[in-house]
Scaffold this motif. Structure first.
Motif, PDB file in Angstrom:
ATOM      1  N   THR A   1      -7.973   7.942  -3.566  1.00 39.21           N
ATOM      2  CA  THR A   1      -8.941   6.939  -3.412  1.00 39.21           C
ATOM      3  C   THR A   1      -7.766   5.598  -2.925  1.00 39.21           C
ATOM      4  OG1 THR A   1     -10.047   6.398  -5.503  1.00 39.21           O
ATOM      5  CG2 THR A   1      -9.884   4.702  -4.630  1.00 39.21           C
ATOM      6  N   LEU A   2      -6.471   5.699  -2.578  1.00 36.11           N
ATOM      7  CA  LEU A   2      -4.964   5.353  -2.894  1.00 36.11           C
ATOM      8  C   LEU A   2      -5.007   4.851  -1.555  1.00 36.11           C
ATOM      9  CD1 LEU A   2      -2.731   4.488  -5.333  1.00 36.11           C
ATOM     10  CD2 LEU A   2      -3.980   2.825  -4.490  1.00 36.11           C
TER      11      LEU A   2
ATOM     12  N   LEU B   1       0.245  -1.343  -0.317  1.00 40.72           N
ATOM     13  CA  LEU B   1      -0.004  -0.197   0.450  1.00 40.72           C
ATOM     14  C   LEU B   1       0.702   0.794  -0.194  1.00 40.72           C
ATOM     15  CD1 LEU B   1      -2.913  -1.351   2.227  1.00 40.72           C
ATOM     16  CD2 LEU B   1      -2.846  -0.493  -0.091  1.00 40.72           C
TER      17      LEU B   1
ATOM     18  N   ALA C   1      -7.585  -0.186   5.199  1.00 41.95           N
ATOM     19  CA  ALA C   1      -7.472  -1.373   5.207  1.00 41.95           C
ATOM     20  C   ALA C   1      -6.558  -1.125   6.698  1.00 41.95           C
ATOM     21  CB  ALA C   1      -6.158  -1.776   4.127  1.00 41.95           C
TER      22      ALA C   1
ATOM     23  N   ALA D   1      -8.351   4.070   0.576  1.00 43.16           N
ATOM     24  CA  ALA D   1      -8.400   2.417   0.814  1.00 43.16           C
ATOM     25  C   ALA D   1      -7.039   1.930   1.669  1.00 43.16           C
ATOM     26  CB  ALA D   1      -7.835   1.865  -0.719  1.00 43.16           C
ATOM     27  N   SER D   2      -6.258   2.806   1.611  1.00 39.77           N
ATOM     28  CA  SER D   2      -4.771   2.396   2.577  1.00 39.77           C
ATOM     29  C   SER D   2      -5.226   2.227   4.661  1.00 39.77           C
ATOM     30  CB  SER D   2      -3.508   2.836   2.251  1.00 39.77           C
ATOM     31  OG  SER D   2      -3.299   4.188   2.908  1.00 39.77           O
TER      32      SER D   2
END
Length: 116
Positions: free
Chosen positions: A98-99, A79, A106, A102-103
Motif C-alpha cells: 500500500t505504501l 514517502l 503520488a 501510494a508513493s
C-alpha cells in the motif's frame, strides 16, 4: 475420554449458498498482497530501489526546470522514509504494498501537476 470436535468451517451460522461474491479493486489488491506474503523482502527491496532511482530525483528536476515549490522534497522524503521504516519495522505485506503503490501514485500525480 471426551474430545471436542472443531468444525473446519469459519462461519458456522452463515448460509454461504445465497451469498454473492463482490469483487472490488480493494479485494483484488488484498488478495494479490496476501499471495505475495512469502516475497515480502523482495517487495521491500524493489520498493527501495524503485524509489531511490526513479522518485528521489523527481524533486530536483521539478524544482530546477519547472520552478516547483520545495514542499515536494518534503513529500518525496516522507514517502521514502515511510517505506523504509515500514519495511525495516516488520510491517505486513499489505502495508508495504500500500505504501509503495501510494508513493507511485503520488509521484505520478506530482509529475502530472507540474509538467502539464
Amino acid at each position: 475420554m471426551a474430545t471436542i470436535k472443531i468444525s473446519s468451517t469459519k462461519n458456522w451460522n452463515v448460509d454461504t449458498a445465497n451469498q454473492v461474491q463482490h469483487s472490488s479493486i480493494w479485494n483484488k489488491f488484498t488478495n494479490m498482497a496476501d499471495s505475495q506474503a512469502d516475497n515480502k523482502t523482495l517487495w521491500f527491496v524493489v520498493s527501495l530501489i524503485a524509489q531511490g532511482v526513479l522518485f528521489l530525483p523527481v524533486p530536483a528536476i521539478l524544482i530546477y526546470y519547472y520552478n516547483a515549490p520545495v514542499l515536494i522534497v518534503v513529500a518525496t522524503l516522507a514517502l521514502f522514509f515511510a517505506n523504509v521504516i515500514a519495511g525495516m519495522g516488520g510491517a505486513g505485506i499489505r502495508t508495504l504494498l500500500t505504501l509503495f503503490f501510494a508513493s507511485v501514485i503520488a509521484h505520478l500525480l506530482i509529475l502530472i501537476v507540474f509538467i502539464l
